[in-house]
Scaffold this active site. Structure first.
Site, PDB file in Angstrom:
ATOM      1  N   GLY A  34       1.044  -1.471   0.183  1.00  0.00           N
ATOM      2  CA  GLY A  34       0.158   0.109  -0.233  1.00  0.00           C
ATOM      3  C   GLY A  34       0.756   0.949   0.078  1.00  0.00           C
ATOM      4  CB  SER A  35      -0.030   4.988  -0.608  1.00  0.00           C
ATOM      5  OG  SER A  35      -1.170   4.947   0.674  1.00  0.00           O
ATOM      6  CG  ASP A  89       1.169  -4.473   6.116  1.00  0.00           C
ATOM      7  OD1 ASP A  89       0.390  -2.869   5.096  1.00  0.00           O
ATOM      8  OD2 ASP A  89      -0.060  -5.537   5.739  1.00  0.00           O
ATOM      9  CG  ASP A  92      -7.782  -0.606   3.776  1.00  0.00           C
ATOM     10  OD1 ASP A  92      -7.028   0.375   3.393  1.00  0.00           O
ATOM     11  OD2 ASP A  92      -7.278  -2.082   3.669  1.00  0.00           O
ATOM     12  CE  LYS A 102      -2.423  -5.666   6.619  1.00  0.00           C
ATOM     13  NZ  LYS A 102      -2.353  -3.942   5.811  1.00  0.00           N
ATOM     14  N   GLY A 104      -7.426  -3.481   0.658  1.00  0.00           N
ATOM     15  CA  GLY A 104      -8.309  -2.280   0.157  1.00  0.00           C
ATOM     16  C   GLY A 104      -6.961  -2.676  -0.794  1.00  0.00           C
ATOM     17  CD  GLU A 111      -1.543  -6.529   3.277  1.00  0.00           C
ATOM     18  OE1 GLU A 111      -1.630  -5.354   2.837  1.00  0.00           O
ATOM     19  OE2 GLU A 111      -2.543  -6.772   3.651  1.00  0.00           O
ATOM     20  CE  LYS A 129      -5.646   4.404   5.620  1.00  0.00           C
ATOM     21  NZ  LYS A 129      -4.176   3.850   4.789  1.00  0.00           N
TER      22      LYS A 129
HETATM   23  C1  5RP Z   1      -2.974  -3.753   1.064  1.00  0.00           C
HETATM   24  C2  5RP Z   1      -3.752  -3.334   2.604  1.00  0.00           C
HETATM   25  C3  5RP Z   1      -2.879  -1.929   2.621  1.00  0.00           C
HETATM   26  O1  5RP Z   1      -2.172  -1.564   3.790  1.00  0.00           O
HETATM   27  C4  5RP Z   1      -3.973  -0.856   3.204  1.00  0.00           C
HETATM   28  O2  5RP Z   1      -4.901  -0.714   1.714  1.00  0.00           O
HETATM   29  C5  5RP Z   1      -4.133   0.936   3.480  1.00  0.00           C
HETATM   30  O3  5RP Z   1      -3.342   0.987   1.917  1.00  0.00           O
HETATM   31  P1  5RP Z   1      -2.608   2.471   2.293  1.00  0.00           P
HETATM   32  O4  5RP Z   1      -1.272   2.958   3.287  1.00  0.00           O
HETATM   33  O5  5RP Z   1      -2.594   3.137   0.896  1.00  0.00           O
HETATM   34  O6  5RP Z   1      -4.128   2.948   2.858  1.00  0.00           O
HETATM   35  O7  5RP Z   1      -4.348  -3.742   3.465  1.00  0.00           O
HETATM   36  O8  5RP Z   1      -3.859  -4.850   1.479  1.00  0.00           O
END
Ligand code: 5RP
Length: 241
Positions: A34-35, A89, A92, A102, A104, A111, A129
């Protein structure tokens, strides 16, 4: 590495940079997806290149593996690592008990395996979040392709049994194709609004044949590092009940 960042990216970066400082020489580390996790990977890459930090990392997705290699991190498989000192990690959503939604980004299966195979899981997230009750973010559930429509109906029956009246399960798409995870599976996103009993829901979803995993991470997270738009961070250790 950062340039001019929006408040949300400043928050993600701040949480990621603080988490990168936890990583010590010789550690085996799980890298999220994720970002926010991408900021972490860049921060760790900087430490590896500038200070000679020696770590071996297990990525939770193909795209994290690509980024990690690009920034100079030594990437190994979970089979090679066997067990990890730490996984960092994103999420979401997280609640006050450290339970998470998680997936997203579609990487929930790897994960969850990687986080479970770690002495400690640290979640990095911007302050938006944080929720009182999980569920505003649609809950991802990974299904194997064989008979996925039947599996989806079985999942919906579980939700009805639990009293979720207003529910909507939507197959995730990638353009006009069903979305595929790194394992080649599909994802349905459950729009549940409120998940008052995440432990019970996680357990019942995992009993449906054809469901590989849900994005509910219950009792997995040990610490949440929350980033704020002004660059501040708050570190919350989760008391396991
Ligand atoms: C990916 C995930 C990510 O950790 C989650 O979607 C958060 O993403 P971001 O840091 O881009 O908001 O679970 O499967």
């Amino acid at each position: 590495m950062t340039g001019e960042l929006s408040p949300i990216d400043t928050a993600k970066f701040a949480a990621a940079r603080r988490a990168a400082d936890i990583v010590e020489n010789g550690m085996q580390v799980g890298l999220g997806t994720g970002s926010t996790a991408a900021w972490l990977v860049r921060c760790l890459g900087e430490r590896v290149c500038d200070t000679g930090l020696q770590i071996k990392c297990v990525p939770t997705s193909a795209r994290t593996a690509t980024l990690a290699r690009e920034v100079g991190i030594d990437v190994i498989s979970l089979n090679e690592a066997k067990w990890l000192d730490l996984t960092i990690d994103g999420a979401d959503e997280f609640d006050g008990d450290g339970h998470l939604i998680k997936g997203g980004g579609g990487a929930l299966l790897w994960e969850k395996i990687v986080a479970t195979a770690s002495d400690r899981m640290v979640v990095i997230a911007d302050s938006h979040k944080k929720v009182e009750c999980l569920g505003a973010f649609p809950l991802p559930v990974e299904l194997i392709p064989f008979g996925w429509e039947t599996t989806k109906k079985l999942v919906e029956q579980v939700l009805i049994t639990l009293g979720f009246e207003e529910q909507n399960s939507i197959l995730r798409m990638n353009g006009d194709q069903n979305y595929r995870t790194d394992e080649g599976n599909h994802i349905i996103d459950l729009h549940l609004h409120r998940i008052p009993e995440p432990r019970q829901l996680a357990s019942l979803l995992n009993q449906v044949p054809g469901v590989v995993e849900s994005g509910l991470f219950v009792d997995t997270c040990d610490t949440v590092i929350v980033g704020f738009g002004d660059g501040g961070v708050e570190v919350r250790d989760i008391e396991k009940k």
